[in-house]
Design a protein around this motif. Structure first.
Motif, PDB file in Angstrom:
ATOM      1  N   LEU A 143       0.825  -1.214   0.000  1.00  0.00           N
ATOM      2  CA  LEU A 143       0.000   0.000   0.000  1.00  0.00           C
ATOM      3  C   LEU A 143       0.858   1.263   0.000  1.00  0.00           C
ATOM      4  CD1 LEU A 143      -2.793  -1.058   2.536  1.00  0.00           C
ATOM      5  CD2 LEU A 143      -3.088  -0.675   0.090  1.00  0.00           C
ATOM      6  N   THR A 144       1.925   1.249   0.811  1.00  0.00           N
ATOM      7  CA  THR A 144       2.700   2.485   0.955  1.00  0.00           C
ATOM      8  C   THR A 144       3.714   2.691  -0.172  1.00  0.00           C
ATOM      9  OG1 THR A 144       4.236   1.342   2.413  1.00  0.00           O
ATOM     10  CG2 THR A 144       2.526   2.623   3.481  1.00  0.00           C
ATOM     11  N   GLU A 145       4.118   1.572  -0.806  1.00  0.00           N
ATOM     12  CA  GLU A 145       5.176   1.697  -1.825  1.00  0.00           C
ATOM     13  C   GLU A 145       4.763   1.108  -3.175  1.00  0.00           C
ATOM     14  OE1 GLU A 145       9.250   1.205  -0.353  1.00  0.00           O
ATOM     15  OE2 GLU A 145       8.412   0.937   1.638  1.00  0.00           O
ATOM     16  N   GLY A 146       4.611  -0.213  -3.216  1.00  0.00           N
ATOM     17  CA  GLY A 146       4.422  -0.867  -4.515  1.00  0.00           C
ATOM     18  C   GLY A 146       3.226  -0.365  -5.298  1.00  0.00           C
ATOM     19  N   LEU A 147       2.123  -0.066  -4.605  1.00  0.00           N
ATOM     20  CA  LEU A 147       0.899   0.360  -5.291  1.00  0.00           C
ATOM     21  C   LEU A 147       0.645   1.853  -5.106  1.00  0.00           C
ATOM     22  CD1 LEU A 147      -1.369  -2.681  -4.276  1.00  0.00           C
ATOM     23  CD2 LEU A 147      -0.157  -2.324  -6.438  1.00  0.00           C
ATOM     24  N   ALA A 148       1.668   2.584  -4.655  1.00  0.00           N
ATOM     25  CA  ALA A 148       1.457   3.996  -4.284  1.00  0.00           C
ATOM     26  C   ALA A 148       1.056   4.873  -5.467  1.00  0.00           C
ATOM     27  CB  ALA A 148       2.720   4.556  -3.620  1.00  0.00           C
ATOM     28  N   GLY A 149       1.273   4.414  -6.669  1.00  0.00           N
ATOM     29  CA  GLY A 149       0.895   5.207  -7.848  1.00  0.00           C
ATOM     30  C   GLY A 149      -0.543   5.004  -8.291  1.00  0.00           C
ATOM     31  N   VAL A 211      -7.496   1.121   5.118  1.00  0.00           N
ATOM     32  CA  VAL A 211      -8.243   2.260   4.547  1.00  0.00           C
ATOM     33  C   VAL A 211      -7.466   3.556   4.789  1.00  0.00           C
ATOM     34  CG1 VAL A 211     -10.349   3.646   4.792  1.00  0.00           C
ATOM     35  CG2 VAL A 211     -10.510   1.162   4.632  1.00  0.00           C
ATOM     36  N   ASN A 212      -6.917   3.671   5.992  1.00  0.00           N
ATOM     37  CA  ASN A 212      -6.112   4.838   6.342  1.00  0.00           C
ATOM     38  C   ASN A 212      -4.970   5.023   5.329  1.00  0.00           C
ATOM     39  OD1 ASN A 212      -4.453   6.691   7.711  1.00  0.00           O
ATOM     40  ND2 ASN A 212      -5.124   5.958   9.708  1.00  0.00           N
ATOM     41  N   LEU A 213      -4.251   3.942   5.055  1.00  0.00           N
ATOM     42  CA  LEU A 213      -3.101   4.033   4.153  1.00  0.00           C
ATOM     43  C   LEU A 213      -3.530   4.175   2.688  1.00  0.00           C
ATOM     44  CD1 LEU A 213      -0.643   1.331   5.553  1.00  0.00           C
ATOM     45  CD2 LEU A 213      -0.970   3.679   6.283  1.00  0.00           C
ATOM     46  N   ALA A 214      -4.610   3.491   2.316  1.00  0.00           N
ATOM     47  CA  ALA A 214      -5.022   3.489   0.906  1.00  0.00           C
ATOM     48  C   ALA A 214      -5.627   4.820   0.489  1.00  0.00           C
ATOM     49  CB  ALA A 214      -6.026   2.363   0.665  1.00  0.00           C
ATOM     50  N   TYR A 215      -6.359   5.451   1.416  1.00  0.00           N
ATOM     51  CA  TYR A 215      -7.119   6.647   1.023  1.00  0.00           C
ATOM     52  C   TYR A 215      -6.658   7.923   1.717  1.00  0.00           C
ATOM     53  CZ  TYR A 215      -9.840   2.887  -0.936  1.00  0.00           C
ATOM     54  OH  TYR A 215     -10.204   1.764  -1.640  1.00  0.00           O
ATOM     55  N   GLY A 216      -5.618   7.818   2.539  1.00  0.00           N
ATOM     56  CA  GLY A 216      -5.070   9.017   3.172  1.00  0.00           C
ATOM     57  C   GLY A 216      -6.056   9.702   4.089  1.00  0.00           C
ATOM     58  N   THR A 217      -6.805   8.886   4.840  1.00  0.00           N
ATOM     59  CA  THR A 217      -7.811   9.463   5.733  1.00  0.00           C
ATOM     60  C   THR A 217      -7.781   8.758   7.092  1.00  0.00           C
ATOM     61  OG1 THR A 217     -10.181   9.877   6.049  1.00  0.00           O
ATOM     62  CG2 THR A 217      -9.616   7.877   4.857  1.00  0.00           C
ATOM     63  N   PRO A 218      -7.907   9.522   8.176  1.00  0.00           N
ATOM     64  CA  PRO A 218      -8.092   8.843   9.469  1.00  0.00           C
ATOM     65  C   PRO A 218      -9.453   8.143   9.453  1.00  0.00           C
ATOM     66  CG  PRO A 218      -7.827  11.243   9.739  1.00  0.00           C
ATOM     67  CD  PRO A 218      -7.973  10.978   8.283  1.00  0.00           C
ATOM     68  N   VAL A 219      -9.529   6.991  10.083  1.00  0.00           N
ATOM     69  CA  VAL A 219     -10.807   6.261  10.164  1.00  0.00           C
ATOM     70  C   VAL A 219     -10.975   5.801  11.596  1.00  0.00           C
ATOM     71  CG1 VAL A 219     -12.184   4.376   9.196  1.00  0.00           C
ATOM     72  CG2 VAL A 219     -10.222   5.233   7.921  1.00  0.00           C
ATOM     73  N   SER A 220     -12.205   5.949  12.128  1.00  0.00           N
ATOM     74  CA  SER A 220     -12.412   5.456  13.494  1.00  0.00           C
ATOM     75  C   SER A 220     -13.082   4.091  13.419  1.00  0.00           C
ATOM     76  CB  SER A 220     -13.248   6.438  14.305  1.00  0.00           C
ATOM     77  OG  SER A 220     -14.592   6.327  13.914  1.00  0.00           O
ATOM     78  N   MET A 221     -12.776   3.263  14.397  1.00  0.00           N
ATOM     79  CA  MET A 221     -13.362   1.924  14.440  1.00  0.00           C
ATOM     80  C   MET A 221     -14.888   1.995  14.460  1.00  0.00           C
ATOM     81  SD  MET A 221     -11.584  -0.861  14.427  1.00  0.00           S
ATOM     82  CE  MET A 221     -12.470  -2.091  15.395  1.00  0.00           C
ATOM     83  N   GLY A 222     -15.429   3.026  15.136  1.00  0.00           N
ATOM     84  CA  GLY A 222     -16.882   3.157  15.260  1.00  0.00           C
ATOM     85  C   GLY A 222     -17.578   3.344  13.912  1.00  0.00           C
ATOM     86  N   HIS A 286      -7.606  -8.871  -1.804  1.00  0.00           N
ATOM     87  CA  HIS A 286      -7.780  -8.530  -3.220  1.00  0.00           C
ATOM     88  C   HIS A 286      -7.904  -7.009  -3.326  1.00  0.00           C
ATOM     89  CE1 HIS A 286     -10.632  -8.628  -6.940  1.00  0.00           C
ATOM     90  NE2 HIS A 286      -9.419  -8.249  -7.257  1.00  0.00           N
ATOM     91  N   LEU A 287      -6.990  -6.423  -4.088  1.00  0.00           N
ATOM     92  CA  LEU A 287      -7.032  -4.970  -4.275  1.00  0.00           C
ATOM     93  C   LEU A 287      -7.272  -4.679  -5.754  1.00  0.00           C
ATOM     94  CD1 LEU A 287      -3.891  -5.354  -2.517  1.00  0.00           C
ATOM     95  CD2 LEU A 287      -5.091  -3.403  -1.642  1.00  0.00           C
ATOM     96  N   PRO A 332       4.684   6.779   7.401  1.00  0.00           N
ATOM     97  CA  PRO A 332       3.953   5.578   7.822  1.00  0.00           C
ATOM     98  C   PRO A 332       2.492   5.597   7.381  1.00  0.00           C
ATOM     99  CG  PRO A 332       4.514   6.949   9.718  1.00  0.00           C
ATOM    100  CD  PRO A 332       5.232   7.530   8.535  1.00  0.00           C
ATOM    101  N   THR A 333       1.955   6.786   7.141  1.00  0.00           N
ATOM    102  CA  THR A 333       0.565   6.857   6.695  1.00  0.00           C
ATOM    103  C   THR A 333       0.462   6.760   5.174  1.00  0.00           C
ATOM    104  OG1 THR A 333       0.710   9.252   6.704  1.00  0.00           O
ATOM    105  CG2 THR A 333      -0.243   8.231   8.647  1.00  0.00           C
ATOM    106  N   SER A 334       1.584   6.546   4.520  1.00  0.00           N
ATOM    107  CA  SER A 334       1.670   6.448   3.063  1.00  0.00           C
ATOM    108  C   SER A 334       1.536   7.826   2.399  1.00  0.00           C
ATOM    109  CB  SER A 334       0.621   5.473   2.522  1.00  0.00           C
ATOM    110  OG  SER A 334       0.776   5.348   1.143  1.00  0.00           O
ATOM    111  N   PHE A 335       0.613   8.637   2.866  1.00  0.00           N
ATOM    112  CA  PHE A 335       0.466  10.020   2.380  1.00  0.00           C
ATOM    113  C   PHE A 335       1.310  10.938   3.273  1.00  0.00           C
ATOM    114  CE2 PHE A 335      -3.037   7.911   0.559  1.00  0.00           C
ATOM    115  CZ  PHE A 335      -3.525   8.671  -0.478  1.00  0.00           C
TER     116      PHE A 335
END
Ligand code: NDP
Ligand code: HSE
Length: 436
Positions: A143-149, A211-222, A286-287, A332-335
């Motif tokens: 997520l952070t490197e190989g698919l970062a594009g 989701v946090n790493l893929a979309y650059g957004t904080p996500v809460s468990m709730g 699966h991505l 670490p957050t990819s973004f």
């Protein structure tokens, strides 16, 4: 910097002992890859007397975690105790001392990730957490490197080894899950609190991180709908099988522009699909990326050595960074920290799915038309029905598969169905997914 890279390990349990074995057995290989020896300087655990299946040099074991945290010679701290506290305190202290940190602690990162990521960002220190998702599968680095594009349109898969182990054994051996869970615990797959596994919470922790790493957004468990496997019975597994489906615990995330769909629940997948062929402790993620298309990452999702493999990969990565004094090169957050944007998570009532329903009905002639009438009233169309032969005086299962419909509609229909006098117990609902 010394001519060796020094590692301090906190937590000498299932994963920690696997890390020690790999660092010892593959020391030469690791040194050739890093360019320096990677030395395990200290191991801290509450219990330093239990046999962990590996011998360590005298003086390495300690019950005092400060022997690691306060030692300026230690370059990398590996946290493998799990849970929120004191794990968070240890990690924050290590980061503030500019030590690199490696952790497998998905519960901490899902619940307090923002605080930990921000601490790493502020300290400009490295944080590796490859083992937090998918055990030995290199999903975090993908997520952070190989698919970062890529813009990732979906992330879907089996992300809890314990649940998949239990569902596999229930499917293959028609056994109920109590004693199978004990086996998963003995194998070292289950969390210290196994309800995290069977209630879907561990899978949700992992989905939140991805989701946090893929979309650059904080996500809460709730915000993530979470349902585990505790209500799945061998009866539903058998009916699903008869209809050409297998039940899996899936984590599902879809990017719908500015809105993300994120949910964890048992799911019927076609038996001939690759996802249904993922057995035992194996995970498969699966991505779909806009450039790369479909990618599936598959491997052992839990257990001592597979998980330790991911931890050691991080240790090697951080050791290389220290040698080249190139910290925080990959966020670490990819973004980049300042480039992240909060996205909203779609309400569960608004998601669209197909559904499996098992209604336990009384032996009366007009039952099917009554139930199909209620579904029709809520705009839900039926794709197939399976009704077992009636037994005089006993409730019989009526299995209904629906076409795609909105969750809100099916939940309203279920309320009406469950209120009927012909229904003998609450109707079972399991979602379905057209996986490839
Ligand atoms: P274990 O329970 O086997 O090991 C944890 C160890 O840490 C135990 O020996 C425990 O001692 C010790 N410990 C607890 N608190 C402290 C403390 N304050 N100071 C020092 N030592 C302490 O857990 P696992 O190895 O299975 O899991 C470790 C982490 O890895 C968790 O975050 C888990 O979620 C994660 N993980 C685990 C996987 C697996 O397959 N097992 C896979 C992926 C991630 P004691 O037993 O005495 O409490
Ligand atoms: N308990 C977890 C699982 C460990 O079974 O998947 C791996 O994260």
């Amino acid at each position: 910097m010394d001519q060796v890279v020094k590692v301090g390990l906190i937590g000498f349990g299932t994963v920690g002992s696997g890390v020690v074995k790999i660092l010892q057995n593959n020391a030469d290989l690791i040194a050739r890859r890093v360019g320096r020896d990677v030395v395990l300087a200290k191991i801290a655990d509450l219990d330093v007397t239990t046999d962990r299946g590996v011998t360590v040099p005298t003086g390495v074991l300690t019950t005092n975690v400060n022997d690691i945290l306060d030692d300026p010679q230690i370059d990398i701290v590996v946290e493998l105790i799990g849970g929120h506290e004191p794990a968070k305190r240890f990690i924050l202290q290590a980061l503030s001392s500019k030590k690199g940190v490696v952790t497998a602690n998905k519960a901490l990162l899902a619940d307090h990730g923002e605080e930990v990521f921000e601490a790493a960002f502020n300290a400009q220190a490295d944080l590796g957490f490859e083992a937090s998702v998918g055990g030995g599968i290199p999903i975090i680095r993908s997520l952070t490197e190989g698919l970062a594009g890529n813009h990732l349109t979906s992330i879907m898969g089996i992300m809890n080894g314990t649940s998949n182990y239990i569902l596999t054994r229930m499917t293959e051996e028609a056994r109920d899950f109590g004693d199978i869970l004990q086996e998963a615990t003995r194998e070292g797959y289950a969390e210290a609190d196994p309800s995290l596994d069977i209630d879907g919470i561990d899978a949700a922790h992992k989905l939140v991180i991805m989701v946090n790493l893929a979309y650059g957004t904080p996500v809460s468990m709730g915000a993530v709908y979470t349902e585990g496997i505790s209500k799945i019975s061998t009866v539903d597994i058998a009916f699903a099988r008869e209809l050409g489906f297998t039940i899996k615990l899936l984590g599902i995330a879809k990017c719908l522009g500015q809105v993300i769909e994120a949910r964890v629940h048992p799911t019927l997948v076609p038996t001939e699909s690759p996802m249904a062929q993922v057995h035992g402790v194996y995970n498969a993620i699966h991505l779909v990326g806009d450039a790369v298309g479909d990618i599936v990452l598959y491997g052992q999702g839990a257990g001592s050595l597979p998980t330790a493999s991911a931890v050691v990969g991080d240790i090697i990565d951080l050791a290389r960074n220290r040698i080249h004094e190139s910290f925080s090169r990959v966020s670490p957050t990819s973004f980049q920290w300042e480039s992240r944007k909060p996205l909203s998570i779609k309400l569960m009532a608004e998601i669209e799915s197909r559904y499996y329903l098992r209604c336990m009905v009384k032996d009366e002639p007009s039952v099917l038309s009554t139930i199909s009438g209620i579904l029709g009233k809520h705009g839900i169309s039926i794709s197939s029905v399976l009704q077992k032969e009636r037994k005089q005086g006993q409730p019989v299962p009526l299995i209904i598969l629906t076409h795609r419909s909105i969750e809100r509609g099916i939940q309203s229909a279920l309320q009406d169905i469950n209120a009927l006098s012909i229904i003998s117990e609450s109707t079972t609902l399991i979602r379905m997914e057209d996986v490839e």
